[in-house]
Design a protein around this motif. Structure first.
Motif, PDB file in Angstrom:
ATOM      1  N   ASN A  77       0.806  -1.224   0.000  1.00  0.00           N
ATOM      2  CA  ASN A  77       0.000   0.000   0.000  1.00  0.00           C
ATOM      3  C   ASN A  77       0.841   1.278   0.000  1.00  0.00           C
ATOM      4  O   ASN A  77       0.483   2.280   0.617  1.00  0.00           O
ATOM      5  CB  ASN A  77      -0.953   0.006   1.192  1.00  0.00           C
ATOM      6  N   THR A  78       1.972   1.229  -0.692  1.00  0.00           N
ATOM      7  CA  THR A  78       2.807   2.418  -0.856  1.00  0.00           C
ATOM      8  C   THR A  78       2.822   2.824  -2.325  1.00  0.00           C
ATOM      9  O   THR A  78       2.560   2.008  -3.215  1.00  0.00           O
ATOM     10  CB  THR A  78       4.252   2.170  -0.394  1.00  0.00           C
ATOM     11  N   LEU A  79       3.138   4.061  -2.574  1.00  0.00           N
ATOM     12  CA  LEU A  79       3.223   4.533  -3.959  1.00  0.00           C
ATOM     13  C   LEU A  79       4.258   3.740  -4.748  1.00  0.00           C
ATOM     14  O   LEU A  79       4.023   3.334  -5.886  1.00  0.00           O
ATOM     15  CB  LEU A  79       3.581   6.020  -3.986  1.00  0.00           C
ATOM     16  N   GLU A  80       5.413   3.520  -4.125  1.00  0.00           N
ATOM     17  CA  GLU A  80       6.482   2.793  -4.813  1.00  0.00           C
ATOM     18  C   GLU A  80       6.045   1.377  -5.169  1.00  0.00           C
ATOM     19  O   GLU A  80       6.416   0.841  -6.223  1.00  0.00           O
ATOM     20  CB  GLU A  80       7.732   2.761  -3.942  1.00  0.00           C
ATOM     21  N   GLY A  81       5.243   0.757  -4.295  1.00  0.00           N
ATOM     22  CA  GLY A  81       4.729  -0.579  -4.578  1.00  0.00           C
ATOM     23  C   GLY A  81       3.785  -0.586  -5.766  1.00  0.00           C
ATOM     24  O   GLY A  81       3.791  -1.516  -6.581  1.00  0.00           O
ATOM     25  N   MET A  82       2.976   0.457  -5.878  1.00  0.00           N
ATOM     26  CA  MET A  82       2.064   0.563  -7.015  1.00  0.00           C
ATOM     27  C   MET A  82       2.844   0.751  -8.319  1.00  0.00           C
ATOM     28  O   MET A  82       2.523   0.140  -9.347  1.00  0.00           O
ATOM     29  CB  MET A  82       1.098   1.733  -6.813  1.00  0.00           C
ATOM     30  N   PHE A  83       3.880   1.567  -8.264  1.00  0.00           N
ATOM     31  CA  PHE A  83       4.694   1.782  -9.465  1.00  0.00           C
ATOM     32  C   PHE A  83       5.364   0.484  -9.909  1.00  0.00           C
ATOM     33  O   PHE A  83       5.401   0.165 -11.101  1.00  0.00           O
ATOM     34  CB  PHE A  83       5.764   2.847  -9.201  1.00  0.00           C
ATOM     35  N   ARG A  84       5.892  -0.271  -8.949  1.00  0.00           N
ATOM     36  CA  ARG A  84       6.552  -1.530  -9.304  1.00  0.00           C
ATOM     37  C   ARG A  84       5.547  -2.506  -9.921  1.00  0.00           C
ATOM     38  O   ARG A  84       5.871  -3.210 -10.895  1.00  0.00           O
ATOM     39  CB  ARG A  84       7.191  -2.152  -8.065  1.00  0.00           C
TER      40      ARG A  84
END
Length: 336
Positions: A77-84
């Protein structure tokens, strides 16, 4: 007499030779006919085989839902996780939402800070017994944002990258994911938003369903994403509210029990767009039943490539996974 015998013998010999010639010609004609027929059958067989290969149904294509982004790879649930997740080809970004005291919609796996993955603003761990003392619904978002949700090592996902991160707002994730996909030349993602609630938690750990739904939909409508969101929940009250107030939005019923599909639908009161059961509950008969009822089937959480192949063979419409990198492994397994 001898002349007659000679004539008789000559005629007999001629008959024998003629019969042999006729038999030989017949055998040859039959052989040629058989050969021609064999060639014709071989040609037909080849054509049929080619046609069957062309018309044979390909394995069902599935949508890939990245659980909380890419939970096994990046903090959830982090932005970086969504980007990956987008980089790995995920088509649907799955995320969990909760509500802060000042009515902000933010991403978090529970309506309180989890001991397994969160550190306090001072950098200390949270004892398991004290998790619910860190009630997000009792905090202003400014305070929530001070908690570190990315640095702590998570035993369930030893390969997860670590970095300091905060719980982002839903509107921030929607905007940034859209922008990231555009900059990378990727297809516009869909968003699967799960309402995180706990039994008897109304007005203690989260708003009542009607207010919760309105808060989320206010953001979805502000970003004009009604056609690209799926709203999902275990709590049927949430889905019933969505059906009543926002019937144009797709819904997904999450289940983890062994009741019959029809029993769940009877309790819900309508047929949702997606039936999303715990993966161990999935079988061919359940998939077929859901499709007959007009529902797609998206099991959670599928984390092994053999399971991916298996559920694909059953005809599921999508899978939720902590490991969206499995998508590339599936593609590499495909015959070329």
């Amino acid at each position: 007499m001898f002349k007659s015998l000679s004539i008789y013998l000559a005629l007999s010999l001629f008959s024998i030779v003629s019969f042999a010639q006729i038999s030989s010609d017949t055998t040859l004609r039959v052989a040629k006919a058989n050969f021609r027929e064999a060639k014709r059958q071989a040609r037909l067989s080849k054509q049929t085989s080619r046609k069957n290969m062309q018309s044979a149904p390909a394995p069902k294509e599935m949508q890939w839902f990245g659980k909380a982004g890419a939970r096994a790879i990046m903090p959830e649930n982090t932005l970086e996780g969504m980007f990956r997740a987008l980089d790995l080809g995920v088509e649907v970004l799955e995320m969990d939402v909760v509500i802060s005291k000042d009515k902000q919609v933010l991403l978090a796996p529970e309506p309180f800070m989890q001991s397994a993955s969160v550190r306090t603003p001072s950098g200390t761990d949270i004892p398991f017994k004290d998790e619910r003392k860190h009630n997000i619904y009792a905090m202003e978002y400014a305070k929530v944002k001070q908690y570190d949700v990315g640095s702590k090592k998570v035993s369930a996902f030893p390969g997860q990258e670590k970095y300091k991160a905060h719980a982002p707002l839903l509107i921030e994730v929607l905007e940034q994911a859209e922008l990231y996909a555009k900059q990378k030349g990727l297809a516009k993602p869909e968003f699967c938003i799960e309402f995180r609630m706990i039994p008897q938690g109304d007005e203690v750990f989260h708003p009542a369903p009607a207010e919760f739904v309105d808060l989320v939909m206010g953001i979805v409508k502000a970003k004009s994403l009604e056609k690209r969101v799926i709203l999902q929940a275990f709590d049927m009250r949430v889905l019933q509210t969505i059906k009543q107030r926002y019937p144009m939005v797709r819904t997904a019923l999450m289940v983890d029990g062994k009741e019959e599909v029809q029993d769940y639908i009877d309790r819900l009161g309508f047929i949702p767009d997606i039936y999303s059961p715990y993966f161990v509950l999935i079988g061919k008969s359940l998939v077929d039943k859901c499709h007959e009822m007009g529902m797609k089937v998206v099991p959670w959480t599928v984390n092994a490539i053999d399971k991916v192949h298996y559920f694909r063979s059953l005809g599921v419409d999508g899978i939720v996974t902590d490991y969206p990198n499995l998508r590339n492994q599936l593609l590499s397994d495909e015959p070329h």
